[in-house]
Design an enzyme around this catalytic site. Structure first.
Site, mmCIF file in Angstrom:
data_model
loop_
_atom_site.group_PDB
_atom_site.id
_atom_site.type_symbol
_atom_site.label_atom_id
_atom_site.label_comp_id
_atom_site.label_asym_id
_atom_site.label_seq_id
_atom_site.Cartn_x
_atom_site.Cartn_y
_atom_site.Cartn_z
ATOM 1 C CB SER A 207 41.586 43.318 46.531
ATOM 2 O OG SER A 207 40.807 42.030 46.067
ATOM 3 C CG ASP A 313 42.662 43.476 38.386
ATOM 4 O OD1 ASP A 313 42.969 41.916 38.633
ATOM 5 O OD2 ASP A 313 42.947 44.311 39.699
ATOM 6 C CG HIS A 344 44.382 42.214 42.182
ATOM 7 N ND1 HIS A 344 43.413 43.282 41.891
ATOM 8 C CD2 HIS A 344 43.952 41.653 43.623
ATOM 9 C CE1 HIS A 344 42.545 43.077 42.998
ATOM 10 N NE2 HIS A 344 42.909 42.272 43.787
#
Length: 693
Positions: A207, A313, A344
């Site tokens: 991320s 995602d 994610h």
């Protein structure tokens, strides 16, 4: 450009002598005219020969060269270090694995929300994730860097901008003697790394962390040898907008406030106001977005890149890796990619053993120079079904061809058709934006005309059809109002069992049992909760998505008011995917308005009419046009039951996905038993270590 490969120390004299002897013996015993048997070079692998318990644990503060908070002092970022003690004592240097993150204090890292811990003197005791536990005994240093304004660092976080990127790049410079480091946040005692570090760095992270790895690589800093971005952003504009259409809360300033340390929140108001003012909700491109677009600097990248991304995602959407991947390819950067069915999620939590083994070989090759063959293996691993993976020598495959498919009108009781025959001039399809519905609602209603979407479906496929790469849908649309947002969605119509990417865990379920990956200390466990796939049975699967503001038809960087009744042509760019639509299924293209929970609605409620003769889709099909023709001719398997009714339970997109995933602390569970040879069992007194984003 071609990357220069870093080589480690050569083989020992004994190794060379043994290889030469074996080759000579093979020559002597080989019959005349026959080729002598080749002796393969030894495969080298770093081994856990250093003590993790005795490792050096220290904190250093590095000058960034910036004064982000405007206090008149150069900002220093905190760097927590774990490195093996033995190499430095013997005069040897080690490479560095680095995870630069804004999350170490506010939110935690990993599936268990781990945060850094310190002793009474402020020295690091426990660092999140397995990187230090596993790699330090194998001769690497691990550095956990607090981005500017977060945790123990000075300055202000600026959400992927200059402060963020320089926070980490300055540490690479420090490791190579080009930046100053200090033993404390405010003192003058210097701290240097050149005595123990080779200067070679590999950055990794999920991320925001992986995003910073992309950003630092785009600066061209030479000693960054490799990056491993996981579910990472390559363009912050595309995180908050899609072709002018706002996604979620389309301004990054609140993210800065969220991750900034408490003291930084008080001193960083001006920075947040500047971010808010320079990144307008309208979706117009500004210099602030240019600063946060790393794709434009892909020509500067010297590092190899190992991309990992979830195709489902819905936080850092798959389009983030697509443009980055293509730009890196255009500049000859060495690359590898894993594409999962998850949302994610870190690969440590969906393919743990293979991930640790592959990452180990990757860092050994690019940071230690070991010739272990990983750079000659298939470039792509793609998850086809939960825990079922295939590989490709390159990605997309070399036989992939852009193929044009065209929509045709349906009847009052059936959807439109999708094939290669153009629609007759004057053919249209009309829908009205309904912000209460989204892609799963549209797909569930595909076999009947409904007012909120235009749907087009192939015949039942007689052969598998593989889509690999990014699609584009060109529409010619006539709006009834001055504003309109558009969504284009590709759907595999047919039953399947998939990872439940929209449920908690985004495709994984976390167990109480633990496995151990590296060495442990009482303050830093190498043991982590195991996971298994969380699956759901579905009647259809969304393959790819794309969104746009119709007002950007003339300029993708600036929106315009629409003239009701006027026709506008616009290309919607869909996220890259790799999906096989099996024989017996159908492929659908849906064009609609607001995609609920994923796209903010326009200021009006438009009805849009599509000119089907000037609307088409370009899909990256493996085998190209001939593959589509073969799949849509000849006898087909029995068609699946028509899709009707509401979406499957539990498969809707998250209702409130905002920013890089926010923390959700989990309950404590019992400590498991170590099951790795180099990972002793954790003492019963040691608690669990965290659930992250």
């Amino acid at each position: 450009m071609r990357k220069r490969r870093t080589r480690g120390p050569g083989p020992s004299y004994g190794t060379v002598l043994a290889a030469v002897t074996a080759a000579l013996f093979a020559t002597l015993v080989t019959p005349a005219g026959a080729e002598p048997e080749r002796v393969p070079p030894p495969v080298r692998e770093s081994r856990p020969v250093y003590s993790y318990a005795d490792a050096v644990r220290e904190s250093v503060w590095v000058d960034t060269g910036l004064d982000g908070d405007g206090d008149g002092r150069v900002d220093r970022v905190a760097v927590d270090i774990v490195r093996p003690r033995e190499p430095a004592a013997a005069g040897r240097k080690v490479p560095v694995i680095m995870d630069a993150s804004p999350y170490y204090a506010c939110c935690g890292r990993g599936n268990e929300g781990q945060k850094k811990t310190y002793d009474a003197e402020g020295n690091p005791v426990g660092l999140p994730l397995f990187y230090d536990n596993y790699f330090v005994p194998r001769g690497y240093a691990f550095l956990a860097v607090d981005l500017a304004g977060t945790s123990r660092s000075d300055g202000c976080n600026d959400v992927g901008g200059r402060f963020d990127v320089q926070s980490a790049k300055a540490v690479v410079d420090w490791l190579n003697g080009r930046a100053r480091g200090y033993a404390s946040r405010t003192g003058d005692t210097p701290a240097r790394a050149t005595a123990w570090s080779t200067g070679h760095v590999g950055m990794i992270g999920k991320s925001w962390d992986g995003t910073i790895a992309n950003g630092v690589a785009a600066t061209g800093v030479e000693e960054l040898k490799t990056i491993v971005p996981i579910g990472a952003i390559s363009s912050w504009y595309d995180y908050f907008h899609s072709q002018g259409a706002p996604l979620y809360d389309a301004n990054p300033s609140w993210l800065s406030d969220y991750v900034n340390a408490p003291g930084a929140r008080d001193r960083c108001d001006a920075v947040q106001e500047r971010i808010a003012g320079s990144t307008p909700y309208s979706g117009d491109w500004t210099p602030a977005w240019t600063e946060r677009d790393y794709v434009e600097d892909a020509d500067k990248v010297r590092a190899s890149v190992f991309v990992v991304h979830g195709q489902q995602d819905l936080n850092v959407r798959a389009g983030q890796f697509g443009r980055w991947w293509d730009a890196l390819a255009a500049h000859g950067v060495e690359r590898k990619i894993w594409l999962s069915q998850t949302g994610h999620v870190d690969p440590f939590d969906f393919r743990r053993a293979d991930w640790v083994r592959t990452l180990h070989r990757w860092f050994d090759h690019y940071l230690l120079g070991h010739e272990n063959g990983i750079d000659r293996e298939p470039v792509a691993d793609v998850e086809r079904a939960p825990d079922l993976w295939t590989t490709d020598r390159q990605w997309p495959p070399s036989t992939t061809r852009s193929t044009t498919l065209r929509p045709a009108p349906g009847t009052p009781t059936t959807p439109g058709a999708l094939g290669r025959t153009p629609a007759p001039p004057g053919s249209t399809a009309t829908f009205t934006d309904d912000r209460s519905l989204g892609e799963l609602d549209w797909a569930a209603r595909i076999d009947g005309p409904t007012p909120e979407k235009a749907g087009f479906v192939t015949r039942t496929l007689s052969r598998d059809l593989r889509i690999s790469g990014a699609s584009k849908v060109v529409v010619t649309a006539i709006p009834t109002t001055t504003s309109a947002h558009l969504s284009a969605v590709l759907v595999d119509l047919g039953p399947d069992t998939i990872r439940d990417y929209a449920a908690a865990g985004e495709g994984i379920s976390t167990l109480a049992e633990r496995s151990c990956w590296g060495a442990s200390t009482p303050g830093d466990s190498a043991c982590f909760k195991e996971t298994v796939p969380r699956t759901t049975d579905v009647a259809f699967t969304v393959i790819s998505r794309g969104w746009a503001d119709l007002g950007t038809w003339a300029d993708p960087h600036r929106g315009r008011r629409l003239v009701p009744g006027k026709a506008y042509a616009l290309a919607l760019h869909l996220a890259p995917t790799d999906h096989v639509v099996p024989a017996g299924h159908r492929l659908a293209l849906i064009v609609a308005g607001t995609d609920r929970d994923l796209l903010d609605p326009p200021s009006t409620t438009p009805t849009l009419t599509l000119d089907l003769s000037r609307t088409w889709a370009r899909l990256p099909l493996v085998g190209g046009r001939s593959a589509f023709d073969r799949a849509t001719t000849g006898p087909a398997p029995a068609a699946s039951t028509p899709v009707t009714g509401p979406p499957p339970s539990g498969s809707a997109p998250p209702a409130a996905v905002t920013g890089p995933r926010l923390p959700a602390p989990g309950p404590a569970v019992r400590q498991g038993t170590a099951d790795r040879a180099d990972a002793p069992a954790l003492p019963a007194s040691a608690g669990p270590r965290g659930a992250a984003r």
